[in-house]
Design a protein around this motif. Structure first.
Motif, PDB file in Angstrom:
ATOM      1  N   MET A 256      -0.741   1.141-101.194  1.00 32.45           N
ATOM      2  CA  MET A 256      -0.700   2.020 -99.869  1.00 32.45           C
ATOM      3  C   MET A 256      -1.984   2.734 -99.855  1.00 32.45           C
ATOM      4  SD  MET A 256       2.071   5.191 -98.988  1.00 32.45           S
ATOM      5  CE  MET A 256       3.366   4.075 -99.390  1.00 32.45           C
ATOM      6  N   THR A 257      -2.802   2.684 -98.828  1.00 29.74           N
ATOM      7  CA  THR A 257      -3.863   3.420 -98.764  1.00 29.74           C
ATOM      8  C   THR A 257      -3.731   5.128 -98.567  1.00 29.74           C
ATOM      9  OG1 THR A 257      -4.060   3.347 -96.358  1.00 29.74           O
ATOM     10  CG2 THR A 257      -5.001   1.476 -97.563  1.00 29.74           C
ATOM     11  N   ARG A 258      -4.811   5.709 -98.728  1.00 29.88           N
ATOM     12  CA  ARG A 258      -4.155   7.431 -98.281  1.00 29.88           C
ATOM     13  C   ARG A 258      -3.957   7.573 -96.728  1.00 29.88           C
ATOM     14  NH1 ARG A 258      -7.201  11.696 -96.959  1.00 29.88           N
ATOM     15  NH2 ARG A 258      -6.812  13.683 -97.938  1.00 29.88           N
ATOM     16  N   GLU A 259      -4.594   6.895 -96.082  1.00 31.04           N
ATOM     17  CA  GLU A 259      -4.376   7.059 -94.718  1.00 31.04           C
ATOM     18  C   GLU A 259      -2.976   6.675 -94.535  1.00 31.04           C
ATOM     19  OE1 GLU A 259      -6.140   8.378 -92.102  1.00 31.04           O
ATOM     20  OE2 GLU A 259      -7.404   9.115 -94.133  1.00 31.04           O
ATOM     21  N   GLU A 260      -2.410   5.701 -95.027  1.00 30.45           N
ATOM     22  CA  GLU A 260      -1.139   5.120 -94.654  1.00 30.45           C
ATOM     23  C   GLU A 260      -0.080   6.168 -95.396  1.00 30.45           C
ATOM     24  OE1 GLU A 260      -1.507   0.323 -94.861  1.00 30.45           O
ATOM     25  OE2 GLU A 260      -1.244   1.502 -96.768  1.00 30.45           O
ATOM     26  N   PHE A 261      -0.422   6.787 -96.599  1.00 30.96           N
ATOM     27  CA  PHE A 261       0.366   7.734 -97.202  1.00 30.96           C
ATOM     28  C   PHE A 261       0.606   8.978 -96.296  1.00 30.96           C
ATOM     29  CE2 PHE A 261       0.445  11.440-100.192  1.00 30.96           C
ATOM     30  CZ  PHE A 261       1.544  11.493-100.604  1.00 30.96           C
ATOM     31  N   LEU A 262      -0.479   9.574 -95.855  1.00 30.08           N
ATOM     32  CA  LEU A 262      -0.396  10.563 -95.076  1.00 30.08           C
ATOM     33  C   LEU A 262       0.348  10.390 -93.713  1.00 30.08           C
ATOM     34  CD1 LEU A 262      -4.021  12.048 -95.779  1.00 30.08           C
ATOM     35  CD2 LEU A 262      -1.923  12.758 -96.821  1.00 30.08           C
ATOM     36  N   GLY A 263       0.028   9.299 -93.253  1.00 31.79           N
ATOM     37  CA  GLY A 263       0.851   8.747 -91.953  1.00 31.79           C
ATOM     38  C   GLY A 263       2.436   8.882 -92.147  1.00 31.79           C
TER      39      GLY A 263
ATOM     40  N   TYR B   9       4.964   6.831-104.365  1.00 36.01           N
ATOM     41  CA  TYR B   9       3.506   7.351-104.183  1.00 36.01           C
ATOM     42  C   TYR B   9       3.216   8.709-104.267  1.00 36.01           C
ATOM     43  CZ  TYR B   9      -1.403   7.142-102.679  1.00 36.01           C
ATOM     44  OH  TYR B   9      -2.525   7.016-102.575  1.00 36.01           O
ATOM     45  N   LEU B  10       4.206   9.526-103.879  1.00 39.72           N
ATOM     46  CA  LEU B  10       4.139  11.001-103.726  1.00 39.72           C
ATOM     47  C   LEU B  10       4.120  11.502-105.340  1.00 39.72           C
ATOM     48  CD1 LEU B  10       3.860  13.451-102.268  1.00 39.72           C
ATOM     49  CD2 LEU B  10       6.394  13.585-102.173  1.00 39.72           C
ATOM     50  N   LYS B  11       4.743  10.682-106.145  1.00 42.93           N
ATOM     51  CA  LYS B  11       4.833  11.140-107.606  1.00 42.93           C
ATOM     52  C   LYS B  11       3.454  11.221-108.163  1.00 42.93           C
ATOM     53  CE  LYS B  11       9.424   9.704-108.590  1.00 42.93           C
ATOM     54  NZ  LYS B  11      10.258   8.715-109.131  1.00 42.93           N
ATOM     55  N   LYS B  12       2.641  10.054-107.765  1.00 45.61           N
ATOM     56  CA  LYS B  12       1.339  10.009-108.430  1.00 45.61           C
ATOM     57  C   LYS B  12       0.300  10.460-107.268  1.00 45.61           C
ATOM     58  CE  LYS B  12       1.376   5.241-107.267  1.00 45.61           C
ATOM     59  NZ  LYS B  12       1.345   3.674-107.300  1.00 45.61           N
ATOM     60  N   ALA B  13       0.609  11.041-106.589  1.00 48.68           N
ATOM     61  CA  ALA B  13      -0.539  11.452-105.469  1.00 48.68           C
ATOM     62  C   ALA B  13      -1.276  12.599-106.043  1.00 48.68           C
ATOM     63  CB  ALA B  13       0.074  12.125-104.281  1.00 48.68           C
ATOM     64  N   SER B  14      -2.597  12.600-105.514  1.00 48.86           N
ATOM     65  CA  SER B  14      -3.607  13.568-105.970  1.00 48.86           C
ATOM     66  C   SER B  14      -3.247  14.859-105.585  1.00 48.86           C
ATOM     67  CB  SER B  14      -4.902  13.251-105.578  1.00 48.86           C
ATOM     68  OG  SER B  14      -5.084  13.415-104.121  1.00 48.86           O
ATOM     69  N   PRO B  15      -3.590  15.967-105.972  1.00 52.93           N
ATOM     70  CA  PRO B  15      -3.452  17.576-105.387  1.00 52.93           C
ATOM     71  C   PRO B  15      -3.554  17.507-104.009  1.00 52.93           C
ATOM     72  CG  PRO B  15      -4.492  17.617-107.547  1.00 52.93           C
ATOM     73  CD  PRO B  15      -4.366  16.089-107.270  1.00 52.93           C
ATOM     74  N   ALA B  16      -4.854  17.082-103.738  1.00 56.10           N
ATOM     75  CA  ALA B  16      -5.187  17.276-102.226  1.00 56.10           C
ATOM     76  C   ALA B  16      -4.244  16.405-101.288  1.00 56.10           C
ATOM     77  CB  ALA B  16      -6.630  16.531-102.249  1.00 56.10           C
ATOM     78  N   GLU B  17      -3.811  15.248-101.615  1.00 50.85           N
ATOM     79  CA  GLU B  17      -2.649  14.527-100.913  1.00 50.85           C
ATOM     80  C   GLU B  17      -1.463  15.248-100.730  1.00 50.85           C
ATOM     81  OE1 GLU B  17      -4.222   9.745-101.512  1.00 50.85           O
ATOM     82  OE2 GLU B  17      -3.076  10.754-103.161  1.00 50.85           O
ATOM     83  N   ALA B  18      -0.971  15.616-102.023  1.00 45.77           N
ATOM     84  CA  ALA B  18       0.298  16.590-102.112  1.00 45.77           C
ATOM     85  C   ALA B  18       0.185  17.642-101.303  1.00 45.77           C
ATOM     86  CB  ALA B  18       0.616  16.846-103.481  1.00 45.77           C
TER      87      ALA B  18
ATOM     88  N   SER C 253      13.592  17.009-103.455  1.00 46.59           N
ATOM     89  CA  SER C 253      12.748  16.562-104.670  1.00 46.59           C
ATOM     90  C   SER C 253      11.368  16.410-104.343  1.00 46.59           C
ATOM     91  CB  SER C 253      13.426  15.302-105.360  1.00 46.59           C
ATOM     92  OG  SER C 253      13.327  14.237-104.536  1.00 46.59           O
ATOM     93  N   ALA C 254      10.981  15.965-102.985  1.00 48.12           N
ATOM     94  CA  ALA C 254       9.598  15.882-102.773  1.00 48.12           C
ATOM     95  C   ALA C 254       8.643  17.100-102.799  1.00 48.12           C
ATOM     96  CB  ALA C 254       9.587  15.431-101.182  1.00 48.12           C
ATOM     97  N   LEU C 255       9.525  18.240-102.614  1.00 53.10           N
ATOM     98  CA  LEU C 255       9.126  19.609-102.871  1.00 53.10           C
ATOM     99  C   LEU C 255       8.475  19.782-104.206  1.00 53.10           C
ATOM    100  CD1 LEU C 255      11.085  21.745-100.324  1.00 53.10           C
ATOM    101  CD2 LEU C 255       8.986  20.431 -99.899  1.00 53.10           C
ATOM    102  N   GLN C 256       9.508  19.347-105.109  1.00 55.87           N
ATOM    103  CA  GLN C 256       9.662  19.549-106.574  1.00 55.87           C
ATOM    104  C   GLN C 256       8.353  18.903-107.140  1.00 55.87           C
ATOM    105  OE1 GLN C 256      11.723  21.846-108.105  1.00 55.87           O
ATOM    106  NE2 GLN C 256      12.527  22.160-105.966  1.00 55.87           N
ATOM    107  N   MET C 257       7.929  17.832-106.617  1.00 54.24           N
ATOM    108  CA  MET C 257       6.870  17.079-107.247  1.00 54.24           C
ATOM    109  C   MET C 257       5.525  17.473-106.843  1.00 54.24           C
ATOM    110  SD  MET C 257       8.128  13.386-105.797  1.00 54.24           S
ATOM    111  CE  MET C 257       9.664  12.782-105.815  1.00 54.24           C
ATOM    112  N   MET C 258       5.386  18.370-105.901  1.00 57.66           N
ATOM    113  CA  MET C 258       4.293  18.929-105.678  1.00 57.66           C
ATOM    114  C   MET C 258       3.579  20.141-106.661  1.00 57.66           C
ATOM    115  SD  MET C 258       4.764  19.293-101.619  1.00 57.66           S
ATOM    116  CE  MET C 258       5.373  17.719-100.788  1.00 57.66           C
ATOM    117  N   SER C 259       2.375  20.196-106.704  1.00 53.49           N
ATOM    118  CA  SER C 259       1.901  21.018-107.801  1.00 53.49           C
ATOM    119  C   SER C 259       2.021  22.542-107.253  1.00 53.49           C
ATOM    120  CB  SER C 259       0.447  20.961-107.832  1.00 53.49           C
ATOM    121  OG  SER C 259      -0.183  21.430-106.714  1.00 53.49           O
ATOM    122  N   ASP C 260       2.459  23.444-108.243  1.00 54.96           N
ATOM    123  CA  ASP C 260       2.568  24.727-107.985  1.00 54.96           C
ATOM    124  C   ASP C 260       1.263  25.252-107.016  1.00 54.96           C
ATOM    125  OD1 ASP C 260       4.670  24.165-109.547  1.00 54.96           O
ATOM    126  OD2 ASP C 260       4.112  25.679-111.193  1.00 54.96           O
TER     127      ASP C 260
END
Lengths: 273, 201
Positions: free
Chosen positions: A1-8, A29-38, B114-121
């Motif tokens: 999944m690309t970053r664009e797809e993920f954000l969509g 994907y969210l589990k391993k997303a970068s801080p900026a993506e999250a 749970s999606a909220l929980q996955m995000m960084s503080d």
């Protein structure tokens, strides 16, 4: 999944629209997303959570706060009583054992144990009895609330801008049975009232059908007992206009209902067009 | 600029106050519970009324939401989001469950917190959109919804307030799934950017 797809997908997820495989892929994907993506997904979620602010405010009835405070008070009261009982049971025996003297220990100890056992037994019986009373009252309360809800729904439908009424008549051996459907076409909600129907066997249910063209659509299942008259709420009627309905019909079907009518027809009625 | 800073400051202060209220509620403080009810009951009732279109259901859901707040206050983690978002998520999920139980054919729309929980503080704390209810935000959101096209607004409302998945919306509106997805994405992006832009102005 690309970053664009993920954000969509993040935008779609925040709006509550994702399901199935897409939802699983997104959460993985969210589990391993970068801080900026999250962070971006968090912004979508936050923006979505603010959507209710755009609605016209609707203030809840004032009695609800009082009712809510009463309910949490009742929960606490039961909890406190349980704690008190637990504490009291632990405390009662200890000091008595310390006062026992060598002479007469056996007799007085036995008497105390017996008395204490009787006391605890009586107490447990009292608690059991009170628990049974509470359970019965809770059951009755639930029944009354359900009845009240049905009555309120009936009143809501009667006060709707447009109300359609369809009379249903008993068929075959059940000509004494009759019923009515009061129907709010705007909200697609209806109340079905039935009288003099035979009680339902344990493995059966009555099923209401809306006949649109030549096609029957299920509008819900219900049971009746020995009481003469019953009201049932029918949600999400499959049609919006009386002109689309050929008839309403009531059949006896296997428990839980069936996709298409198979059993004996007990009542039927058509709207007056 | 000063007005915006004051707005952000008021959001942060409000959330801090709400967090303190929840802490007192976790300790069994009924006065704190009554105060939190006063702050959020209209918002919750407004949302669940819109979702269920039933006064009876909305009253039930309002009670259920606040009973859960009372019994689960100690599970709230302030570093993972605002009290506002927590309460909105609880009430929306309860309303979605109610809609599903009334119509078994419907599949989804429920947000998994749970999606909220996955995000960084840090990510969450730094996000100025994690705000609380305010008249300024009411106006912003009304402006936000008004700024998107009627087609985008329709699918967003069906998704968020009526609990339909994109596939269900596609079926009901007889639109290609891709069109529904695009409208939801574009609508959400526009609203997010509007809010973000205002805060950062």
């Amino acid at each position: 999944m690309t970053r664009e797809e993920f954000l969509g997908l993040g935008a779609e997820y925040a709006a509550g629209g994702l399901d199935g495989d897409e939802l699983e892929s997104f959460l993985a994907y969210l589990k391993k997303a970068s801080p900026a993506e999250a962070q971006e997904v968090a912004e979508f979620l936050s923006a979505a959570s603010l959507l209710p602010l755009a609605l016209e405010s609707k203030v809840p009835p004032t009695h609800m706060k009082k009712e809510l405070l009463r309910r949490i008070g009742a929960r606490d009261s039961i909890h406190q009583r349980m704690l008190t009982l637990e504490g009291g049971t632990t405390f009662t025996g200890t000091p008595a054992w310390r006062r026992w003297q060598p002479l007469g220990i056996a007799v007085s100890g036995l008497a105390m144990v017996l008395a204490f056992t009787l006391y605890v037994t009586n107490l447990l019986e009292t608690i059991d009895g009170q628990t049974g009373t509470i359970d019965r009252q809770n059951t009755r309360l639930v029944e009354l609330q359900a009845e009240l809800q049905r009555k309120e729904e009936l009143l809501n439908i009667l006060s709707a801008r447009r109300v359609e009424i369809v009379i249903m008549s008993g068929l075959g051996d059940h000509t004494g049975a009759f019923g009515k459907i009061l129907w709010d076409p705007e909200r697609r909600v209806a109340i079905l009232q039935v009288s003099n129907l035979p009680p339902v066997p344990p493995d059966k249910d009555y099923q209401l059908w809306v006949i649109k063209g030549a096609q029957p659509f299920s509008a819900g299942v219900f049971s009746v007992g020995s009481t003469e008259s019953y009201h049932f709420r029918v949600d999400h009627l499959a049609v919006t206009e009386p002109g689309q309905i050929a008839a309403f019909a009531l059949t006896l079907e296997p428990k839980g209902g069936v996709p298409a009518p198979t059993g004996t027809m007990y009542m039927a009625g058509s709207p007056k067009l | 600029m000063f007005a915006i800073l004051a707005l952000i400051k008021s959001f942060v202060e409000r959330n801090e106050y709400d967090v303190a209220l929840l802490g007192r509620i976790a300790g069994g403080d009924r006065a704190a519970f009554a105060e939190l009810y006063d702050r959020y009951s209209t918002l919750v009732f407004t949302m669940v009324s819109r979702m269920t279109k039933s006064q009876v259901d909305a009253e039930d859901l309002l009670q259920d939401t606040f009973l859960q707040v009372w019994s689960k206050a100690e599970t709230f983690v302030s570093t993972r989001g605002s009290v506002y978002t927590w309460i909105v998520t609880i009430s929306r999920n309860k309303a979605i469950d109610r809609l599903r139980s009334a119509d078994q054919s419907r599949r989804g729309g429920r947000l998994d917190d749970s999606a909220l929980q996955m995000m960084s503080d840090d990510g969450y704390r730094a996000n100025p959109l994690v705000a609380t209810i305010s008249s300024e935000y009411e106006n912003l959101m009304k402006e936000g919804l008004a700024s998107i096209s009627p087609e985008q607004r329709k699918v967003l409302e069906m998704s968020y307030f009526e609990g339909f998945t994109q596939s269900e919306i596609s079926d009901r509106l007889e639109l290609p799934l891709g069109t529904v997805k695009t409208r939801i994405r574009q609508g959400m992006i526009k609203i997010r950017n509007l809010l973000k832009g205002r805060i950062k102005t």
